[in-house]
Enzyme design. Structure first.
Site, PDB file in Angstrom:
ATOM      1  N   GLU A   1      10.855 -11.244 -18.725  1.00 55.49           N
ATOM      2  CA  GLU A   1      10.263 -10.306 -19.697  1.00 55.49           C
ATOM      3  C   GLU A   1      11.259 -10.009 -20.799  1.00 55.49           C
ATOM      4  O   GLU A   1      12.443  -9.837 -20.494  1.00 55.49           O
ATOM      5  CB  GLU A   1       9.853  -9.005 -18.996  1.00 55.49           C
ATOM      6  CG  GLU A   1       8.742  -9.219 -17.996  1.00 55.49           C
ATOM      7  CD  GLU A   1       8.291  -7.925 -17.299  1.00 55.49           C
ATOM      8  OE1 GLU A   1       8.811  -6.849 -17.631  1.00 55.49           O
ATOM      9  OE2 GLU A   1       7.423  -8.017 -16.421  1.00 55.49           O
TER      10      GLU A   1
ATOM     11  N   HIS B   1       3.746  -5.242 -19.782  1.00 50.23           N
ATOM     12  CA  HIS B   1       4.348  -4.303 -18.827  1.00 50.23           C
ATOM     13  C   HIS B   1       4.125  -2.840 -19.261  1.00 50.23           C
ATOM     14  O   HIS B   1       5.083  -2.118 -19.556  1.00 50.23           O
ATOM     15  CB  HIS B   1       5.856  -4.594 -18.679  1.00 50.23           C
ATOM     16  CG  HIS B   1       6.416  -4.080 -17.388  1.00 50.23           C
ATOM     17  ND1 HIS B   1       7.420  -4.703 -16.688  1.00 50.23           N
ATOM     18  CD2 HIS B   1       6.116  -2.960 -16.668  1.00 50.23           C
ATOM     19  CE1 HIS B   1       7.723  -4.010 -15.609  1.00 50.23           C
ATOM     20  NE2 HIS B   1       6.927  -2.943 -15.570  1.00 50.23           N
TER      21      HIS B   1
ATOM     22  N   MET C   1       0.848  -1.197   0.000  1.00 55.63           N
ATOM     23  CA  MET C   1       0.000   0.000   0.000  1.00 55.63           C
ATOM     24  C   MET C   1       0.880   1.242   0.000  1.00 55.63           C
ATOM     25  O   MET C   1       0.901   2.025   0.962  1.00 55.63           O
ATOM     26  CB  MET C   1      -0.892  -0.050   1.249  1.00 55.63           C
ATOM     27  CG  MET C   1      -1.971   0.986   1.281  1.00 55.63           C
ATOM     28  SD  MET C   1      -3.241   0.620   0.069  1.00 55.63           S
ATOM     29  CE  MET C   1      -4.644   1.386   0.867  1.00 55.63           C
TER      30      MET C   1
ATOM     31  N   ARG D   1       5.804  -6.599  -9.978  1.00 55.36           N
ATOM     32  CA  ARG D   1       6.905  -7.293 -10.630  1.00 55.36           C
ATOM     33  C   ARG D   1       6.582  -8.788 -10.666  1.00 55.36           C
ATOM     34  O   ARG D   1       6.067  -9.344  -9.685  1.00 55.36           O
ATOM     35  CB  ARG D   1       8.225  -7.092  -9.862  1.00 55.36           C
ATOM     36  CG  ARG D   1       8.856  -5.718 -10.035  1.00 55.36           C
ATOM     37  CD  ARG D   1       9.387  -5.466 -11.449  1.00 55.36           C
ATOM     38  NE  ARG D   1      10.039  -4.166 -11.592  1.00 55.36           N
ATOM     39  CZ  ARG D   1       9.424  -3.041 -11.979  1.00 55.36           C
ATOM     40  NH1 ARG D   1       8.136  -3.058 -12.257  1.00 55.36           N
ATOM     41  NH2 ARG D   1      10.103  -1.920 -12.102  1.00 55.36           N
TER      42      ARG D   1
ATOM     43  N   ARG E   1       2.488   4.404  -2.870  1.00 61.22           N
ATOM     44  CA  ARG E   1       1.884   5.469  -3.684  1.00 61.22           C
ATOM     45  C   ARG E   1       0.831   4.903  -4.636  1.00 61.22           C
ATOM     46  O   ARG E   1      -0.310   5.363  -4.688  1.00 61.22           O
ATOM     47  CB  ARG E   1       2.980   6.187  -4.485  1.00 61.22           C
ATOM     48  CG  ARG E   1       3.907   7.019  -3.624  1.00 61.22           C
ATOM     49  CD  ARG E   1       5.107   7.466  -4.413  1.00 61.22           C
ATOM     50  NE  ARG E   1       5.984   6.345  -4.704  1.00 61.22           N
ATOM     51  CZ  ARG E   1       7.258   6.270  -4.351  1.00 61.22           C
ATOM     52  NH1 ARG E   1       7.828   7.262  -3.735  1.00 61.22           N
ATOM     53  NH2 ARG E   1       7.985   5.199  -4.629  1.00 61.22           N
ATOM     54  N   ILE E   2       1.218   3.866  -5.409  1.00 58.07           N
ATOM     55  CA  ILE E   2       0.275   3.352  -6.418  1.00 58.07           C
ATOM     56  C   ILE E   2      -0.821   2.512  -5.757  1.00 58.07           C
ATOM     57  O   ILE E   2      -1.992   2.587  -6.147  1.00 58.07           O
ATOM     58  CB  ILE E   2       1.007   2.533  -7.508  1.00 58.07           C
ATOM     59  CG1 ILE E   2       2.191   3.330  -8.081  1.00 58.07           C
ATOM     60  CG2 ILE E   2       0.036   2.161  -8.633  1.00 58.07           C
ATOM     61  CD1 ILE E   2       3.073   2.566  -9.049  1.00 58.07           C
TER      62      ILE E   2
HETATM   63  P1  NAP Z   1       6.047   2.617  -3.079  1.00 57.54           P
HETATM   64  O1  NAP Z   1       5.341   3.889  -2.844  1.00 57.54           O
HETATM   65  O2  NAP Z   1       7.430   2.444  -2.534  1.00 57.54           O
HETATM   66  O3  NAP Z   1       5.106   1.439  -2.561  1.00 57.54           O
HETATM   67  C1  NAP Z   1       5.521   0.155  -2.304  1.00 57.54           C
HETATM   68  C2  NAP Z   1       4.805  -0.296  -1.032  1.00 57.54           C
HETATM   69  O4  NAP Z   1       5.093  -1.666  -0.812  1.00 57.54           O
HETATM   70  C3  NAP Z   1       5.251   0.491   0.182  1.00 57.54           C
HETATM   71  O5  NAP Z   1       4.095   1.002   0.816  1.00 57.54           O
HETATM   72  C4  NAP Z   1       5.958  -0.537   1.045  1.00 57.54           C
HETATM   73  O6  NAP Z   1       5.679  -0.185   2.369  1.00 57.54           O
HETATM   74  C5  NAP Z   1       5.283  -1.837   0.587  1.00 57.54           C
HETATM   75  N1  NAP Z   1       6.093  -3.031   0.864  1.00 57.54           N
HETATM   76  C6  NAP Z   1       7.440  -3.168   0.787  1.00 57.54           C
HETATM   77  N2  NAP Z   1       7.784  -4.411   1.138  1.00 57.54           N
HETATM   78  C7  NAP Z   1       6.635  -5.059   1.439  1.00 57.54           C
HETATM   79  C8  NAP Z   1       6.342  -6.367   1.913  1.00 57.54           C
HETATM   80  N3  NAP Z   1       7.314  -7.243   2.127  1.00 57.54           N
HETATM   81  N4  NAP Z   1       5.054  -6.688   2.126  1.00 57.54           N
HETATM   82  C9  NAP Z   1       4.070  -5.785   1.923  1.00 57.54           C
HETATM   83  N5  NAP Z   1       4.293  -4.536   1.507  1.00 57.54           N
HETATM   84  C10 NAP Z   1       5.552  -4.186   1.266  1.00 57.54           C
HETATM   85  O7  NAP Z   1       6.168   2.329  -4.631  1.00 57.54           O
HETATM   86  P2  NAP Z   1       5.107   2.649  -5.774  1.00 57.54           P
HETATM   87  O8  NAP Z   1       5.479   3.893  -6.439  1.00 57.54           O
HETATM   88  O9  NAP Z   1       3.733   2.484  -5.229  1.00 57.54           O
HETATM   89  O10 NAP Z   1       5.441   1.425  -6.769  1.00 57.54           O
HETATM   90  C11 NAP Z   1       5.259   0.098  -6.328  1.00 57.54           C
HETATM   91  C12 NAP Z   1       5.855  -0.904  -7.301  1.00 57.54           C
HETATM   92  O11 NAP Z   1       5.038  -0.979  -8.453  1.00 57.54           O
HETATM   93  C13 NAP Z   1       7.240  -0.531  -7.853  1.00 57.54           C
HETATM   94  O12 NAP Z   1       8.261  -0.978  -6.994  1.00 57.54           O
HETATM   95  C14 NAP Z   1       7.280  -1.228  -9.194  1.00 57.54           C
HETATM   96  O13 NAP Z   1       7.894  -2.487  -9.073  1.00 57.54           O
HETATM   97  C15 NAP Z   1       5.807  -1.422  -9.556  1.00 57.54           C
HETATM   98  N6  NAP Z   1       5.412  -0.639 -10.738  1.00 57.54           N
HETATM   99  C16 NAP Z   1       5.027  -1.290 -11.869  1.00 57.54           C
HETATM  100  C17 NAP Z   1       4.612  -0.571 -12.970  1.00 57.54           C
HETATM  101  C18 NAP Z   1       4.213  -1.264 -14.239  1.00 57.54           C
HETATM  102  O14 NAP Z   1       4.370  -0.686 -15.303  1.00 57.54           O
HETATM  103  N7  NAP Z   1       3.670  -2.461 -14.192  1.00 57.54           N
HETATM  104  C19 NAP Z   1       4.592   0.824 -12.935  1.00 57.54           C
HETATM  105  C20 NAP Z   1       4.990   1.459 -11.764  1.00 57.54           C
HETATM  106  C21 NAP Z   1       5.384   0.714 -10.667  1.00 57.54           C
HETATM  107  P3  NAP Z   1       6.489  -0.763   3.604  1.00 57.54           P
HETATM  108  O15 NAP Z   1       7.929  -0.641   3.211  1.00 57.54           O
HETATM  109  O16 NAP Z   1       6.095   0.048   4.765  1.00 57.54           O
HETATM  110  O17 NAP Z   1       6.012  -2.156   3.705  1.00 57.54           O
HETATM  111  C1  GLV Z   2       7.558   0.199 -13.976  1.00 63.37           C
HETATM  112  O1  GLV Z   2       7.438  -0.983 -13.894  1.00 63.37           O
HETATM  113  C2  GLV Z   2       8.145   1.001 -12.977  1.00 63.37           C
HETATM  114  O2  GLV Z   2       8.658   0.469 -11.986  1.00 63.37           O
HETATM  115  O3  GLV Z   2       8.118   2.236 -13.151  1.00 63.37           O
END
Ligand code: NAP
Ligand code: GLV
Length: 320
Positions: A267, A286, A155, A238, A157-158
């Site tokens: 991928e 992706h 939980m 991921r 940003r996204i």
């Molecule tokens: P973020 O703000 O860092 O959110 C990640 C969340 O995961 C944090 O709240 C973190 O909080 C939690 N987390 C970390 N380890 C965990 C665990 N073991 N169990 C449960 N929760 C855990 O990052 P974001 O910007 O939302 O992006 C999240 C991920 O989405 C990225 O890392 C990337 O891999 C993926 N993404 C994919 C795409 C795509 O094109 N498909 C695009 C953008 C992002 P805590 O550390 O407090 O647990």
């Molecule tokens: C896409 O997967 C990203 O992490 O921005």
């Protein structure tokens, strides 16, 4: 001598134009194919900055080859493709692209939830094959998204942006994170849940945690077995977070109902990946952050980070 910037993908001219006067810019020739490893290893030798994408493995070998490197600016928010420990040890700055892609990626997550639950791709494919003979009562019937329970793993940003969308669908939102989001709980009514509870009670499970040693294979046979038989698993984070072999069996045997995948363990996904044979899997290449505006915002952020570091300033969005 001008500082050298190596870019691992062909980017639009206007995205790199601000660099051309002060820096020597070299760029891989393809917009859609990864730079070959041997080319990358050669190109980084005299590079002061490396502008990478998530498909590039920036590991110890790359850092060893790059003797002048000051910054790696990664065109993604996820940075699991970079060996952060080595970067830190060598004093090389790593930056990423958070925030600017949050809403776009949450939109895609919802698109994938809806497409999977309502069997959109499957239905469209049948229509295009000429198999629409008459209106049918039970063909392509799916699961309701509105009013169901969404469980979010990660939980951040996204995750939160997706959870806000879920409220518009009148969904109950459970979430799992290492840190509790008390403010979001109070403001929006999101409910913190242990992983077991979330797996058992959610109709739709959405993964938005980063890929780390802790989250790798976090969803395997045991976790899938705890989900409802009617559950949908959606992964836009991921591929390595879900054990694909276990997922294949769970989907094939009816342990869960369907899956929506924007990401894969390998991928581009190999065409012999058995998941591609299943009708109850919706797949995407992706494209979470792939809107025109967002991709330009991400490139702008990378560009600024490179300029900042090369000018001796502290960049925004520094990972290490
Ligand atoms: P973020 O703000 O860092 O959110 C990640 C969340 O995961 C944090 O709240 C973190 O909080 C939690 N987390 C970390 N380890 C965990 C665990 N073991 N169990 C449960 N929760 C855990 O990052 P974001 O910007 O939302 O992006 C999240 C991920 O989405 C990225 O890392 C990337 O891999 C993926 N993404 C994919 C795409 C795509 O094109 N498909 C695009 C953008 C992002 P805590 O550390 O407090 O647990
Ligand atoms: C896409 O997967 C990203 O992490 O921005």
């Amino acid at each position: 001598m001008k500082p050298v910037i190596y870019i691992t993908r062909k980017l639009p001219e206007e995205a790199i134009e601000p660099l051309l006067e002060k820096y020597t810019v070299r760029m891989w020739e393809s917009a859609s194919e990864s730079v070959p490893r041997d080319v990358l290893l050669k190109e980084v030798v005299d590079a002061d900055a490396l502008w990478s994408v998530l498909a590039d493995r920036i590991d110890e070998e790359v850092f060893e080859a790059a003797t002048k490197l000051k910054v790696v600016s990664n065109l993604a928010v996820g940075f699991n493709n970079i060996d952060i420990d080595v970067a830190k040890e060598k004093g090389i700055i790593v930056t990423n692209t958070p925030d600017v892609l949050t809403e776009t990626t949450a939109d895609l997550a919802f698109a994938l939830i809806l497409a999977t639950a309502r069997r959109i791709t499957e239905a469209e494919n049948e229509l295009r094959k000429g198999n629409w003979k008459s209106w049918s009562v039970m063909d392509f019937t799916g699961m309701d998204v509105g009013g169901s329970t969404l469980g979010i793993i990660g939980m951040g940003r996204i995750g939160e942006a997706a959870a806000r969308r879920a409220k518009g669908f009148n969904m109950r939102v459970l979430y799992q994170n290492r840190t509790r989001k008390v403010e979001a709980e109070e403001e929006h009514g999101f409910e913190y849940a242990e992983l077991d509870t979330l797996l058992k009670e959610s109709d739709i499970i959405l993964i938005f945690a980063p890929l780390t040693p802790e989250t790798e294979n976090m969803i395997g046979e045991n976790e899938l077995a705890k989900m409802k038989k009617t559950a949908i698993l959606v992964n836009v984070a991921r591929g390595g977070i879900v054990n694909e072999e276990a997922l294949y069996h769970a989907l094939k045997n009816g342990t869960i109902w369907a899956a929506g995948l924007d990401v894969f363990e390998v991928e581009p996904v190999p065409m012999d990946n058995p998941l591609l044979t299943l009708p109850n899997v919706t797949v995407l290449p992706h494209i979470g952050s792939a809107s025109i505006r967002t991709r330009h915002a991400m490139m702008k952020m990378n560009l600024q980070a490179i300029i900042d570091v090369l000018e001796g300033k502290e960049p925004e969005n520094r990972v290490v």
